[in-house]
Design a protein around this motif. Structure first.
Motif, PDB file in Angstrom:
ATOM      1  N   ARG A  48      12.433  31.826 108.592  1.00  0.00           N
ATOM      2  CA  ARG A  48      12.144  30.392 108.526  1.00  0.00           C
ATOM      3  C   ARG A  48      12.969  29.629 109.554  1.00  0.00           C
ATOM      4  N   CYS A  49      14.206  30.055 109.766  1.00  0.00           N
ATOM      5  CA  CYS A  49      15.029  29.433 110.810  1.00  0.00           C
ATOM      6  C   CYS A  49      14.473  29.713 112.205  1.00  0.00           C
ATOM      7  N   ARG A  90      14.109  26.600 119.490  1.00  0.00           N
ATOM      8  CA  ARG A  90      14.276  27.864 118.773  1.00  0.00           C
ATOM      9  C   ARG A  90      14.929  28.913 119.677  1.00  0.00           C
ATOM     10  N   GLU A 146       7.586  27.037 115.695  1.00  0.00           N
ATOM     11  CA  GLU A 146       7.249  25.623 115.840  1.00  0.00           C
ATOM     12  C   GLU A 146       8.488  24.741 115.960  1.00  0.00           C
ATOM     13  N   ARG A 147       9.677  25.320 115.698  1.00  0.00           N
ATOM     14  CA  ARG A 147      10.903  24.523 115.749  1.00  0.00           C
ATOM     15  C   ARG A 147      11.319  24.282 117.194  1.00  0.00           C
ATOM     16  N   GLU A 148      11.711  23.062 117.478  1.00  0.00           N
ATOM     17  CA  GLU A 148      12.195  22.718 118.817  1.00  0.00           C
ATOM     18  C   GLU A 148      13.534  23.416 119.064  1.00  0.00           C
ATOM     19  N   PHE A 191      17.443  25.746 107.554  1.00  0.00           N
ATOM     20  CA  PHE A 191      16.099  25.182 107.603  1.00  0.00           C
ATOM     21  C   PHE A 191      15.821  24.459 106.288  1.00  0.00           C
ATOM     22  N   SER A 197      12.101  22.864 104.114  1.00  0.00           N
ATOM     23  CA  SER A 197      10.711  22.425 104.065  1.00  0.00           C
ATOM     24  C   SER A 197      10.524  21.314 103.046  1.00  0.00           C
ATOM     25  N   SER A 208      22.376  29.171 111.329  1.00  0.00           N
ATOM     26  CA  SER A 208      21.223  28.270 111.352  1.00  0.00           C
ATOM     27  C   SER A 208      20.855  27.895 109.924  1.00  0.00           C
ATOM     28  N   ASP A 222      11.317  29.855 113.017  1.00  0.00           N
ATOM     29  CA  ASP A 222       9.957  29.331 113.108  1.00  0.00           C
ATOM     30  C   ASP A 222       9.627  28.942 114.548  1.00  0.00           C
TER      31      ASP A 222
END
Length: 228
Positions: free
Chosen positions: A104-105, A113, A109-111, A162, A164, A160, A107
């Motif tokens: 999940r960290c 990454r 889609e995360r800026e 995360f 949701s 890290s 991901d």
């Protein structure tokens, strides 16, 4: 997976990362080497951590020692009333979903990454040996927030986090503080690498790199934190 305590010491790595010493104001100290368990532990014991220099964290591996360094110290965590209320909304678990937290960290889609499959594999092995841990926030049976990092003695090197759901990562951090600073040992340090405005509002402070490196031996020598 049952995480061993005390952790299992792996064979020493072939790279002399423990001999590296920052000499200027650059956060990047070196590049190369590998992510074997012995290499990674030697790096953390020397105040270093890995982050790839290629796109999205790919090789070559960079070894970093920020100046200044973000740290969270015993008694320093600022828990506002809203966070105390938020704690009641989540169930905290430790080391029950380590790989899921890392994924999940990571991901895509995360800026910004930087967590690659190679990083996930390397830290999963450290988890198996008892050095890497996850603190997780669950709600209605779903993983909705968490963090992971490396624990050596009284040092927790956060990597890290995360979330949701709102406040889930902050609740996980609050739970980490409860675990690491439970006994009030003043030598213990939670290392967050780089301080952000968000982390500073929660009590993270910046130390000059020299101060961090001077305090590191005492933190490492403190009794090991028991997770789980």
């Amino acid at each position: 997976m049952t995480v061993p305590f005390p952790p299992v010491e792996p064979p020493a790595g072939e790279w002399a990362l423990g001999q590296l010493r920052p000499t200027d104001d650059e956060d990047l100290v070196a590049a190369g080497a590998d992510l074997a368990p012995g290499t990674l532990l030697a790096a953390y014991r020397a105040g270093l951590f890995p982050m790839g220099l290629g796109e999205h964290g790919t090789r070559p591996i960079g070894w970093w020692s920020p100046d200044p360094r973000g740290v969270l110290l015993p008694g320093g965590f600022r828990e506002r009333r809203s966070l105390t209320k938020a704690r009641a909304k989540f169930e905290i678990r430790v080391d029950t979903a380590f790989v899921d937290v890392m994924r999940r960290c990571a991901d895509p889609e995360r800026e910004g990454r930087w967590i690659t499959d190679e990083i996930v594999t390397a830290y999963t092995e450290l988890h198996r040996l008892g050095w890497a841990h996850s603190v997780e926030a669950w709600r209605d049976g779903a993983l909705v927030g968490g963090l992971y990092g490396i624990a050596i003695g009284g040092l927790f090197a956060g990597e890290s986090m995360f979330h949701s759901e709102r406040d889930a990562s902050k609740v996980a951090l609050a739970a980490l503080v409860d675990i690491v600073h439970a006994d009030g040992d003043e030598r213990r340090v939670i290392d967050v690498q780089w301080a952000t405005e968000h982390l500073e509002r929660l009590g993270v402070v910046e130390w000059p790199r020299r101060r961090y490196l001077d305090a590191l031996p005492a933190a490492l020598a403190a009794p090991a934190v028991r997770f789980g």
